[in-house]
Design a protein around this motif. Structure first.
Motif, PDB file in Angstrom:
ATOM      1  N   GLY A 269      17.341  25.565  -9.412  1.00 19.66           N
ATOM      2  CA  GLY A 269      18.328  24.811 -10.131  1.00 19.66           C
ATOM      3  C   GLY A 269      17.993  23.450 -10.683  1.00 19.66           C
ATOM      4  O   GLY A 269      18.861  22.814 -11.220  1.00 19.66           O
TER       5      GLY A 269
ATOM      6  N   ASP B  46      20.631  14.074 -19.469  1.00 14.92           N
ATOM      7  CA  ASP B  46      21.876  14.035 -20.237  1.00 14.92           C
ATOM      8  C   ASP B  46      23.107  13.831 -19.354  1.00 14.92           C
ATOM      9  O   ASP B  46      24.157  13.422 -19.823  1.00 14.92           O
ATOM     10  CB  ASP B  46      22.029  15.331 -21.049  1.00 14.92           C
ATOM     11  N   LEU B  47      22.937  14.081 -18.074  1.00 15.21           N
ATOM     12  CA  LEU B  47      24.083  13.950 -17.169  1.00 15.21           C
ATOM     13  C   LEU B  47      24.128  12.553 -16.529  1.00 15.21           C
ATOM     14  O   LEU B  47      24.183  12.423 -15.308  1.00 15.21           O
ATOM     15  CB  LEU B  47      24.030  15.030 -16.080  1.00 15.21           C
TER      16      LEU B  47
ATOM     17  N   LEU C 139       8.957  22.985  -8.735  1.00 14.08           N
ATOM     18  CA  LEU C 139      10.225  22.292  -8.725  1.00 14.08           C
ATOM     19  C   LEU C 139      10.564  21.777  -7.351  1.00 14.08           C
ATOM     20  O   LEU C 139      10.319  22.428  -6.349  1.00 14.08           O
ATOM     21  CB  LEU C 139      11.316  23.254  -9.178  1.00 14.08           C
TER      22      LEU C 139
HETATM   23  N1  LIG Z   1      23.067  19.451 -18.192  1.00 12.12           N
HETATM   24  C1  LIG Z   1      21.865  19.976 -18.002  1.00 12.12           C
HETATM   25  N2  LIG Z   1      21.769  21.142 -17.329  1.00 12.12           N
HETATM   26  C2  LIG Z   1      20.543  21.668 -17.138  1.00 12.12           C
HETATM   27  C3  LIG Z   1      19.375  21.051 -17.618  1.00 12.12           C
HETATM   28  N3  LIG Z   1      18.314  21.821 -17.265  1.00 12.12           N
HETATM   29  C4  LIG Z   1      18.813  22.883 -16.587  1.00 12.12           C
HETATM   30  N4  LIG Z   1      20.149  22.790 -16.511  1.00 12.12           N
HETATM   31  C5  LIG Z   1      21.034  23.727 -15.803  1.00 12.12           C
HETATM   32  O1  LIG Z   1      20.615  23.804 -14.454  1.00 12.12           O
HETATM   33  C6  LIG Z   1      20.690  25.122 -13.963  1.00 12.12           C
HETATM   34  C7  LIG Z   1      19.373  25.596 -13.369  1.00 12.12           C
HETATM   35  O2  LIG Z   1      18.391  25.699 -14.383  1.00 12.12           O
HETATM   36  P1  LIG Z   1      17.074  26.592 -14.202  1.00 12.12           P
HETATM   37  O3  LIG Z   1      16.203  26.313 -15.363  1.00 12.12           O
HETATM   38  O4  LIG Z   1      17.409  27.997 -13.923  1.00 12.12           O
HETATM   39  O5  LIG Z   1      16.468  25.953 -12.898  1.00 12.12           O
HETATM   40  P2  LIG Z   1      15.169  26.406 -12.100  1.00 12.12           P
HETATM   41  O6  LIG Z   1      15.630  27.131 -10.900  1.00 12.12           O
HETATM   42  O7  LIG Z   1      14.496  25.145 -11.775  1.00 12.12           O
HETATM   43  O8  LIG Z   1      14.356  27.272 -12.991  1.00 12.12           O
HETATM   44  C8  LIG Z   1      21.142  25.990 -15.111  1.00 12.12           C
HETATM   45  O9  LIG Z   1      22.503  26.269 -14.936  1.00 12.12           O
HETATM   46  C9  LIG Z   1      20.919  25.156 -16.332  1.00 12.12           C
HETATM   47  O10 LIG Z   1      21.882  25.416 -17.285  1.00 12.12           O
HETATM   48  C10 LIG Z   1      19.514  19.817 -18.334  1.00 12.12           C
HETATM   49  O11 LIG Z   1      18.567  19.191 -18.780  1.00 12.12           O
HETATM   50  N5  LIG Z   1      20.773  19.321 -18.486  1.00 12.12           N
END
Ligand SMILES: Nc1nc2c(ncn2[C@@H]2O[C@H](COP(=O)(O)OP(=O)(O)O)[C@@H](O)[C@H]2O)c(=O)[nH]1
Ligand SMILES: [Mg+2]
Lengths: 199, 868
Positions: A23, A129-130, A197
């Motif tokens: 995430g 962005d958050l 990550l």
């Molecule tokens: N607002 C926002 N949400 C993000 C960003 N990057 C990822 N997300 C959200 O974070 C969640 C996890 O992203 P994901 O790429 O699957 O994470 P991973 O497990 O690290 O691969 C998803 O619901 C995305 O929509 C970002 O830069 N800004």
């Protein structure tokens, strides 16, 4: 094996983008970089997924191979198999979740232990962005990077802010090391990143 | 059980057979030496002897020696020779197959197959054992590395999942295996290939790591060293590994594409010049078939479109598509290679406009030159060509027209009257020819091929209506549609032909009111369908025909614009209801998806038929059926409730619908009446209740008034003594009155309560129940859906039950296995005890069987055998 030149294609194994348990946005970062799009609901990465893109550094075409790894502990031994061949890694945390930042040290130790000692590591604070939900100050990220000799950047996979820069700067750093002969790689044209990550 | 009894016999030796030691006894002594001798030389010799015995006395060596052998791997790992012997021995006892010279006197054959598996299971109980073997892969000594490779292969053969997980979890486990591909000793490299083939089966994580470790580079290196398709079986093994890495693994497919490995596939298909008659050895055919599989795994129809698209693009750009097309047109290519090449070209062009266009322009070197498509279709409608080849052509044609509007329109164009006289043979002519052929299979192929021109293309459906065919000289040409309908009538019992035509017509009429109109205007069409759908033959294939006819009728209802007045939507519905009955009609439609070939065809675009008789349904048609079935059922089913709500005219209803509607209306009226009655009762009771309540209130207030009076009087009584008598009398009277009133009021109270109760509980609940049932009647129609849902749930439950059964069977198996192991352990224990006892006896000066003295010599004997 370590970052051996690939005589046939001239690919070098280079960067690891490192995102940890679920995430923080590793897969989104990769998708933004390779496909220039943001997909809010992304499948959980199982094991490792592959992505690639061509970039130009110093007028040279370089193909980046990026391996997006799953963060969960269960995949740790799988992820480790990729460290050794990687020239670089992006270590990613989520600026809106402090625990992902706190996890960085553990990850870094693991990566340093299993990778080529010259592996370039870039620290990424994602989801810039958050701003309203920020839990980790930018200064804290910078301080951590300074302390451990990493490059640092804040990105947003959503708005694409700094995403290009993050990957390309890491690639440049690797490229310089190749030029210096630190990596035993024949000059041409490919880098393998690993995405890891911290969550 | 027999297994262990006999095992016991052989372990203990058959009693009193002269002084010859049994194999088991020899093994026992050798194991003892391996385990307890302090001299390495001695242990090594014993280990070598064990190896020599490990085929013939496989069970004995495995049962008694496993511990000792593992101990060698652990303790003596520095001595390559003894480790080599131990690994070889372990290889033999865990081998998946049995040996010719293996001795298993009274063993049932079925248990023999499991010996290797059982010893594997025992070996991996201690996962460190696998780690040790992995470690020996790093030892360069041939006598260690080679058996280590072979042992791992056997273990993987026997227990793939477990070994895969162990290797995945052990640090750099996969890398160690990959290094082996670089071994200059061919035997090791080749066996390592086989090992990797086993290792990568069905495990995506291992596949990705192997790919990450430059597997594709190494494999291509080996393949080119070995001379591409002219190479030996090693080339085939390389390709098998490549297939494992790519099949269903999108990440690796992407890596393969991004790593420019597609470009390296092209040279593999370069054919020898045609004069060269070294040509096509069996191995070369196998190699080429494998290479074609590799190409196909990169672009399977089920893949994410984006990935397939870009791989297809690369395949064209790098000349791979061209090379493949050259094979199509080359002479002397064996039929199975040609067939598979056609299937491969099919998937390389499927849904990719650029590639489809390229394919359309490929010319065959015939005289006169003809488009490759035409030449291929000529084979398809030629009954002398092999069945598989003809199927592949149709598949190729399907892929050629898949999402290819231009190709579809060009095909239809060849059938339309044109100003320029076309002399050469066209695809359209070939297919029409096929429709009229006397061979059912040709009819089927041609009809289905023609339907591909219409899939999701309304414009071409209308264009095709314009096609006229001259039947015989002098006669008026008639429309293709009319021809098809006539053909349908003439097919008699040729199921395959009928199905082909029905699929063509269904595709044509679906979503095309103009086509429906033309079809309905043909006088024989509907009567034929009605007759077929109403017939009652019980053969599966006949039922399929009936179902398809019903489906086609349904399409005529669904996409009917009421322009043919004799067969308007409503009239067709009535026809269905009157002639067939709605229930029967729907049953017939459901026959289609119930046919055993339906799910097969629906699953994969390629035809899976082994022989002509299995070729009845086509994939594209199944997709259409799936999409339309619900719509068709809805269209033929009357919906009275909807009509009521809309207030739409009841005049348009069939008599049966009307009578149903009347029934409903009556029912509702009746319920309405009851409802009113009940409401009246409630009102009355409520009124009564409130009257009573008022009375009660009245009484209550009177009582309290009296009570007050009473109190006053009592007080007076107590104070005014002089007037006692009068006062008390008055008091008494007043008390009595008050008492009576009280009782009175109480009694009324309880009456009120009762009434209340009655009103609220009894009557109300009754009312409620009646109300509920009223509502329920109104919702009968939804209960059908519910019924279906319930049925589905039941089926699911049944499936789950089966699964559970299987699982319990599995656990029973595990239990049995465990029992076996326990017994084995017991055996070994007893064995040891026996030995101890013997030793004690001997120590006591008792004479025990003297085999032991001879054993030494026997052992030597086996060693000689080994070195021989
Ligand atoms: N607002 C926002 N949400 C993000 C960003 N990057 C990822 N997300 C959200 O974070 C969640 C996890 O992203 P994901 O790429 O699957 O994470 P991973 O497990 O690290 O691969 C998803 O619901 C995305 O929509 C970002 O830069 N800004
Ligand atoms: Mg992910």
């Amino acid at each position: 094996m370590e970052s051996q030149p690939n005589k046939q294609t001239g690919w070098c194994n280079g960067i690891a983008v490192d995102l940890y348990s679920g995430g923080v946005g590793k897969s989104c970062l990769l998708l933004q970089f390779t496909d220039k799009r943001f997909q809010p609901v992304h499948d959980l990465t199982i094991g490792v997924e592959f992505g690639a893109r061509m970039i130009t550094i110093d007028g040279k075409q370089i193909k980046l191979q990026i391996w997006d790894t799953a963060g969960q502990e269960a995949f740790r031994s799988i992820t480790r198999s990729y460290y050794r061949g990687a020239a670089g890694a992006l270590l990613v945390y989520d600026i809106t979740r402090r625990e992902t930042f706190n996890h960085l040290t553990t990850w870094l130790e693991d990566a340093r232990q299993h990778s080529n000692s010259n592996m370039v590591i870039m620290l990424i604070g994602n989801k810039s962005d958050l701003e309203s939900r920020r839990e980790v100050k930018k200064e804290e990220g910078e301080a951590f990077a300074r302390e451990h000799g990493l490059i640092f950047m804040e990105t947003s996979a959503k708005t694409a802010a700094n995403v290009e820069e993050a990957f390309i700067n890491t690639a440049k750093e690797i490229y310089e090391k190749i030029q210096e002969g630190v990596f035993d790689i024949n000059n041409e044209v490919c880098c393998t990143f690993l995405l890891n990550l911290a969550s | 059980m027999e297994y262990f009894k006999s095992g016991l016999k052989s372990v203990l030796g058959t009693p009193q057979e002269g002084s010859q030691p049994t194999g088991a006894e020899t093994v026992e002594r050798l194991v003892d030496r391996v385990q307890s001798s302090t001299l390495l030389d001695d242990r090594r010799d014993a280990c070598r002897a064990l190896k020599a015995l490990s085929r013939k006395f496989r069970i004995e060596v495995g049962a008694q020696g496993m511990g000792a052998l593992c101990q060698v791997l652990e303790m003596d790992r520095r001595d390559c020779e003894i480790v080599g012997y131990a690994l070889d021995t372990l290889c033999n006892i865990t081998a998946p197959e049995s040996f010719e010279d293996e001795e298993h006197t009274s063993l049932s054959l079925s248990s023999v197959g499991n010996i290797g598996e059982q010893f594997t299971e025992i070996f991996i109980k201690q996962p460190d054992n696998v780690g040790l073997v992995l470690g020996f892969l790093e030892e360069y000594d041939f006598h260690v590395r080679w058996p280590a490779v072979k042992l791992l292969t056997s273990l993987l053969d026997n227990r793939p999942k477990e070994i895969q997980e162990i290797i995945l979890a052990s640090p750099m486990g996969v890398s160690k295996l990959m290094e082996l591909l670089g071994d200059s000793r061919e035997v090791i490299r080749n066996d390592a290939l086989l090992l990797l083939v086993q290792l990568t089966k069905g495990n995506a994580n291992i596949q990705k790591i192997v790919a990450f470790q430059s597997a594709f580079d190494r494999l291509f290196d080996v393949i080119s060293e070995e001379g591409y398709s002219d190479g030996g079986i090693v080339v085939e093994d390389c390709l098998l590994l490549m297939l494992n890495l790519l099949r269903n693994n999108n990440s690796n497919q992407n890596f393969f594409k991004e790593g420019s490995y597609i470009q390296r596939l092209a040279p593999m298909f370069n054919l020898p010049p045609e004069s060269d008659d070294t040509g096509w050895s069996a191995q070369k055919v196998s190699n080429i078939l494998c290479m074609l599989q590799v190409v196909r795994t990169l672009v399977p129809p089920g893949n994410p479109a984006q990935l397939t698209m870009s791989s297809q693009k690369t395949m064209k750009a790098c000349g791979l598509l061209e090379t493949l097309c050259n094979i199509l047109m080359a002479s002397g290519v064996p039929a199975d290679v040609l067939t598979e090449t056609i299937n491969t070209v099919a998937e390389v062009i499927r849904g990719n406009q650029g590639n489809q266009e390229y394919f359309a322009n490929v010319m065959a070197p015939s005289n006169p030159p003809r488009p490759a498509v035409v030449v291929l279709l000529m084979s398809m409608v030629n009954e002398k060509q092999p069945f598989g080849l003809r199927c592949s052509v149709l598949y190729c044609f399907q892929c050629f027209l898949f999402k290819n509007e231009i190709g579809q329109s060009q095909l239809v164009q060849t059938l339309l009257p044109s100003s320029t006289e076309v002399v050469s043979l066209t695809t359209g002519q070939l297919l029409c020819g096929g429709l009229f052929s006397g061979e059912a299979l040709s009819n089927w192929f041609s009809a289905v091929a023609l339907s591909y021109a219409l899939v999701e293309n309304p414009a071409q459906k209308e264009q095709l209506l314009r096609v006229l065919l001259a039947t015989s000289i002098g006669n008026q040409p008639i429309s293709l549609m009319h021809q098809c309908t006539m053909l349908l009538l003439q097919q008699g019992n040729k199921v395959q032909s009928k199905l082909g035509l029905l699929m063509l017509l269904s595709t044509w009429l679906a979503h095309c009111p103009l086509a429906v109109k033309q079809f309905l205007s043909i006088p024989t069409s509907i009567p034929y369908l009605t007759a077929q759908a109403g017939s009652n033959e019980h053969d599966d294939n006949e039922k399929l025909v009936q179902g398809m006819c019903a489906f086609l009728m349904g399409i005529c209802v669904t996409f009917n614009d009421d322009t043919v007045t004799t067969f308007s939507k409503e009239k067709l519905r009535q026809l269905v209801e009157k002639r067939l009955g709605l229930e029967t009609f729907l049953d017939k439609i459901s026959e289609v998806s119930k046919h055993e070939l339906y799910s097969k065809a629906a699953k994969h675009p390629q035809f899976q038929a082994k022989q002509s008789s299995e070729l009845l349904l086509d994939h594209e048609f199944c997709c259409l059926f799936k999409a339309l079935e619900g719509m068709v059922i809805k269209a033929v089913t009357p919906k009275p409730q909807g009509d009521l709500v809309n207030g739409s005219s009841e005049l348009s209803m069939s008599p049966s619908e009307n009578s149903l509607l009347l029934q409903y209306k009556d029912l509702i009226r009746e319920q309405d009446r009851k409802l009113q009655e009940l409401t009246q009762i409630i009102d009355r009771l409520t009124a009564e209740k409130s009257t009573l309540q008022a009375q009660v209130d009245d009484l209550t207030s009177t009582i309290s008034q009296l009570r007050d009076e009473n109190m006053v009087l009592r007080a007076q009584t107590n104070t005014g003594l002089g007037q006692t008598t009068d006062g008390s009398t008055l008091g008494h009277k007043s008390w009595a009155k008050s008492h009576q009133l009280k009782t009175d009021s109480e009694c009324k109270d309880s009456l009120t309560c009762k009434l209340e109760e009655q009103v609220t509980s009894g009557t109300m609940s009754d009312l409620e129940a009646r109300l509920r049932s009223t509502t329920m009647d109104g919702t009968v129609s939804t209960s059908d859906t519910e019924k279906e849902l319930r049925e589905t749930q039941q089926r699911l439950a049944a499936a789950e039950e089966k699964l559970a059964e299987l699982e319990s069977a599995d656990s029973e198996l595990q239990k049995l296995r465990k029992d076996q192991e326990d017994l084995l352990e017991l055996l070994t224990d007893q064995d040891t005890r026996l030995n101890q006892l013997k030793a004690q006896l001997r120590a006591l000066g008792e004479k025990v069987d003297d085999d032991d003295e001879d054993l030494e010599e026997e052992g030597e004997g086996y060693e000689d055998e080994d070195s021989a």
